[in-house]
Write an enzyme that holds these catalytic residues in place. Structure first.
Site, PDB file in Angstrom:
ATOM      1  CG  ASN A  52      -6.572  -0.893   1.538  1.00 32.72           C
ATOM      2  OD1 ASN A  52      -5.924  -0.596   0.548  1.00 32.72           O
ATOM      3  ND2 ASN A  52      -6.019  -1.278   2.677  1.00 32.72           N
ATOM      4  CG  HIS A  72      -3.150   3.284   1.926  1.00 30.19           C
ATOM      5  ND1 HIS A  72      -3.770   2.862   0.764  1.00 30.19           N
ATOM      6  CD2 HIS A  72      -3.175   2.216   2.772  1.00 30.19           C
ATOM      7  CE1 HIS A  72      -4.133   1.600   0.911  1.00 30.19           C
ATOM      8  NE2 HIS A  72      -3.779   1.185   2.108  1.00 30.19           N
ATOM      9  CB  CYS A 120      -0.951  -0.004   1.183  1.00 30.18           C
ATOM     10  SG  CYS A 120      -2.058  -1.410   1.171  1.00 30.18           S
TER      11      CYS A 120
END
Ligand code: ACO
Length: 330
Positions: free
Chosen positions: A285, A255, A114
């Site tokens: 996500n 993020h 990520c």
């Protein structure tokens, strides 16, 4: 004299067409819209079907970014595809290069989960700063739906698929103001998409390992704790390197893992809510794709304007984390 400043001149994104809302997940695992919404802020996510590839999504996002930058694919010197879920374990960047017709560009994959997009931007910047390349495409793309255990409610409700991209160009003015990258392998076990194999005899007395990658496993509490502590620290450090204070930031672009993490980080840094970019309700996500997708949506919605200062930070498996402070536009 070659320009060795950096400008981020174009963005684009692409997501699969199928959208799965929280209610639909109750058919798969014991969960509820209420649990997912209050714990994460996520309402729905996009998932790729078998005919949608990572390379295709990445190429669509890239074409939009290239068009916004006002260059052509042939102008690209370098394509960096940040992903943990390539179509091909040998890398998918060259497939994107081929799809774009970017025949002058060298292309390779970069993996930092990520944090991938931030690591990719900073890596791209080094090639521009040294005068080696002028036009670089940085893509963040992931299809984590391929690698989730859809029976594991602690992970499957969190993730979604997508791709985002930016064009970074050599410029006489420098708009990448500061950055900081970090890694800590001692905490690797908190978040994995690990290979697991078994011994298989190859020839007499010689064994090899045969296996596959296992589904994503995560210790959510530990990753949450890590993000809430380390992300404000790394942004502070990047601000220090940029020689600006937190008050100068126009947008906090984290993020998109969990709304509670976004809120906590903003609060710890003293950044008001209206400066926090959030689109995770719609996408979940999306790993390396989450920052460039959110950036592109905010740019196209007219929220992010030329010369606005953005503090972007990624965090995730590795563990890895990092921040980049940059101004948008030419
Ligand atoms: N639906 C209903 N109940 C659930 C679900 C679900 N989907 N998932 C877990 N639960 C249960 C748990 O079993 C637990 O039950 P128990 O109390 O009976 O044991 C209860 O809900 C609470 O679970 P917690 O794990 O304590 O919930 P928490 O409030 O910590 O939220 C979450 C979990 C959302 C995962 C949070 O910890 C989080 O966001 N962590 C960070 C994740 C992250 O940021 N990842 C980023 C990196 S991703 C990458 O790099 C690929």
């Amino acid at each position: 004299m070659r320009n060795t400043g950096i400008a981020i001149t174009g963005s684009g994104c692409a997501v699969p067409s199928a959208s799965v809302d929280n209610q639909a997940l109750t058919a798969l695992v014991e969960t509820s819209d209420e649990w997912i919404t209050t714990r994460t802020g996520i309402k729905k996510r996009r998932v790729a079907n078998n005919s949608e590839s990572l390379s295709q999504l990445a190429a669509v996002a890239s074409l939009k970014a290239i068009a916004m930058a006002g260059i052509s694919a042939q102008d690209l010197d370098l394509i960096l595809l940040t992903t943990s879920t390539p179509d091909d374990l040998f890398g998918s960047a060259c497939q994107v290069q081929q799809a774009l017709g970017a025949n002058r560009a060298v292309a390779f994959d970069l993996t930092a989960a990520c944090s991938g997009f931030i690591f990719g931007m900073v890596t791209a910047a080094q090639y521009i700063r040294t005068g080696v390349y002028q036009n670089v495409l940085v893509i963040g793309a992931d299809i984590l739906s391929r690698w989730l255990d859809w029976q594991d409610r602690t992970t499957c409700v969190l993730f979604g698929d997508g791709a985002g991209a930016v064009v970074m160009q050599a410029s006489s003015s420098d708009k990448l103001l500061g950055f900081e990258l970090r890694s800590d392998g001692s905490q690797n076990h908190h978040l994995n998409l690990a290979y697991s194999g078994q011994n298989q005899e190859l020839t007499q007395g010689i064994n090899i390992s045969k296996g596959n990658y296992q589904a994503v496993t995560m210790n959510g509490k530990e990753v949450y704790r890590f993000a809430a502590q380390k992300v404000p620290e790394v942004i502070d450090k990047a601000l220090f390197r940029a020689n600006i204070t937190v008050d100068s930031i126009d947008w906090l672009l984290l993020h998109q893992a969990n709304q509670r993490i976004l809120d906590t980080v903003a609060q710890r840094l003293g950044i008001p809510e209206h400066k926090v970019i959030s689109n995770l309700a719609n996408y979940g996500n999306t790993s390396a794709a989450s920052i460039p997708i959110a950036l592109d949506e905010a740019v196209r919605a007219g929220q992010i304007k030329p010369n606005h200062i953005i503090a972007a930070s990624g965090f995730g498996a590795g563990l890895t984390w990092g921040a980049a402070i940059f101004q948008w536009g030419k």
